[in-house]
Design a protein around this motif. Structure first.
Motif, short mmCIF file in Angstrom:
data_model
loop_
_atom_site.label_atom_id
_atom_site.label_comp_id
_atom_site.label_asym_id
_atom_site.label_seq_id
_atom_site.Cartn_x
_atom_site.Cartn_y
_atom_site.Cartn_z
N HIS A 67 -6.86 5.59 0.15
CA HIS A 67 -6.50 6.17 -1.14
C HIS A 67 -7.66 6.07 -2.14
O HIS A 67 -7.91 7.00 -2.91
CB HIS A 67 -5.26 5.48 -1.71
CG HIS A 67 -3.99 5.89 -1.05
ND1 HIS A 67 -3.72 7.18 -0.66
CD2 HIS A 67 -2.89 5.16 -0.69
CE1 HIS A 67 -2.53 7.24 -0.11
NE2 HIS A 67 -2.01 6.03 -0.10
N LYS A 97 -4.48 1.90 4.24
CA LYS A 97 -3.98 2.88 3.28
C LYS A 97 -4.63 2.72 1.91
O LYS A 97 -4.95 3.70 1.23
CB LYS A 97 -2.46 2.77 3.16
CG LYS A 97 -1.70 3.30 4.37
CD LYS A 97 -0.20 3.27 4.10
CE LYS A 97 0.59 3.89 5.25
NZ LYS A 97 0.49 3.13 6.50
N ASN A 100 0.72 -1.64 4.13
CA ASN A 100 -0.62 -1.06 4.20
C ASN A 100 -0.96 -0.51 5.56
O ASN A 100 -1.77 0.41 5.68
CB ASN A 100 -1.66 -2.12 3.79
CG ASN A 100 -2.93 -1.51 3.27
OD1 ASN A 100 -2.93 -0.39 2.79
ND2 ASN A 100 -4.02 -2.25 3.36
N GLU A 101 -0.38 -1.07 6.62
CA GLU A 101 -0.73 -0.63 7.97
C GLU A 101 0.49 -0.18 8.75
O GLU A 101 0.49 -0.20 9.98
CB GLU A 101 -1.48 -1.74 8.71
CG GLU A 101 -2.83 -2.06 8.05
CD GLU A 101 -3.57 -3.18 8.74
OE1 GLU A 101 -2.98 -3.81 9.64
OE2 GLU A 101 -4.73 -3.43 8.38
N GLU A 132 -0.98 10.65 3.48
CA GLU A 132 -1.63 9.81 4.48
C GLU A 132 -2.52 10.67 5.35
O GLU A 132 -2.26 11.87 5.55
CB GLU A 132 -0.56 9.11 5.35
CG GLU A 132 -1.11 8.12 6.33
CD GLU A 132 0.00 7.37 7.08
OE1 GLU A 132 -0.34 6.59 7.98
OE2 GLU A 132 1.19 7.59 6.76
N LYS A 164 4.95 0.88 0.35
CA LYS A 164 4.47 1.09 1.72
C LYS A 164 3.65 -0.11 2.20
O LYS A 164 2.73 -0.55 1.51
CB LYS A 164 3.56 2.32 1.80
CG LYS A 164 4.22 3.64 1.49
CD LYS A 164 3.19 4.77 1.62
CE LYS A 164 3.81 6.12 1.35
NZ LYS A 164 2.80 7.21 1.47
#
Length: 298
Positions: free
Chosen positions: A104, A100, A143-144, A260, A141
């Motif tokens: 981003h 993520k 990351n995965e 996402e 969040k």
């Protein structure tokens, strides 16, 4: 077309629909468990075996690689690529989308709108890191994480600090984002295939939650994405190198924002909500790519 689908479970809705769509169009298709594929890597060439027998000659490979097997699954996919198979989502593109933070950074570098995101490592910097983001609510969040798992909402500065410190204590990788209140718990999933958004659905979070994922009890309905939303979804998929993607957007006062980009989007929710043959669109796009490249005769 000789097609392989990398999937750990041939009975999953998405896998079954892709098999059905391929066979309906006269293609040969086989489902391969990526964890049963094993590789020979040498300067004189690449080869692959599956359950004791060599496999080769696939015109195309569709990856349906779960997050838990990203590392090995993308290695298998890369081996197919090196053996000459086409894939709509290359291994490196999947790795970009799964991370993520990396995704981003790449999207922001191309001017694609998204919630403001901060990331840091040292606990001594937590207060200043959160000040760079602004006042809560904050969305934290993993990351995965997938399907809404590992996504938390904090409404006070002390809560944000506590969650950040707890995650750091677990050596977890995570990002912190601004909360877009005007979205009112809804997002938009645009399903990209090639150079089109073939279907779009609005997902509404259940009462008392802010996560709109269908696996979390969200409700979906078909919508017509605006020109701006289609443009953002296509650009986001293109930046990450994906030809098949579920791009999740939220509608905000400053335009559509990317939450996402999913490299292995499920088909069940979007097909049922929109009544579209998304699996067929994926197969047709792959076949069209191969025909244009002169790779097979239909």
């Amino acid at each position: 077309m000789k097609l392989a689908i990398l999937s750990r479970n041939s009975k999953l809705y998405s896998t079954r629909r892709l098999v059905e769509a391929a066979r309906t169009r006269g293609h040969t298709v086989r489902v391969l468990d990526p964890l049963r594929c094993y590789m020979r890597i040498a300067s004189d060439g690449f080869s692959m075996h599956y359950k004791g027998k060599p496999i080769s000659g696939y015109d195309a490979v569709i990856p349906r690689i779960g997050a838990s097997i990203t590392r090995y699954g993308t290695a298998v996919l890369r081996q197919f690529e090196l053996m000459g198979s086409h894939t709509p989502n290359p291994s490196d593109a999947i790795l970009r989308a799964r991370d993520k933070l990396r995704a981003h950074q790449l999207l922001a570098a191309q001017g694609i709108g998204m919630p403001i995101t901060v990331f840091g490592d040292n606990p001594d910097d937590t207060v200043d890191l959160l000040s760079m983001l602004g006042p809560p609510p904050h969305v934290i969040k993993l990351n995965e994480g997938t399907q809404g798992a590992g996504v938390m909402l904090t409404e006070k500065p002390s809560a944000s600090r506590s969650v950040v410190e707890a995650l750091r204590g677990l050596y977890a990788n995570f990002v912190v984002q601004e909360f877009i209140g005007e979205a009112q718990g809804a997002d938009l999933r645009c399903f990209v295939v090639g150079d089109r958004v073939v279907a779009a659905m609005r997902r509404q979070a259940p009462e008392g939650d802010f996560r709109s994922n269908l696996h979390r009890g969200g409700v979906a309905e078909s919508v017509l994405a605006s020109t701006d939303e289609v443009d953002v979804a296509l650009r986001a998929a293109r930046v990450l190198g994906l030809s098949v993607a579920g791009v999740d957007l939220i509608r905000s006062s400053r335009g559509p924002l990317v939450l996402e980009v999913n490299s292995t989007p499920g088909l069940e929710g979007i097909e049922q909500a929109c009544g579209e043959d998304v699996a067929g669109a994926i197969i047709a796009d792959i076949a069209g790519h191969l025909l244009a490249a002169g790779k097979f005769n239909q």
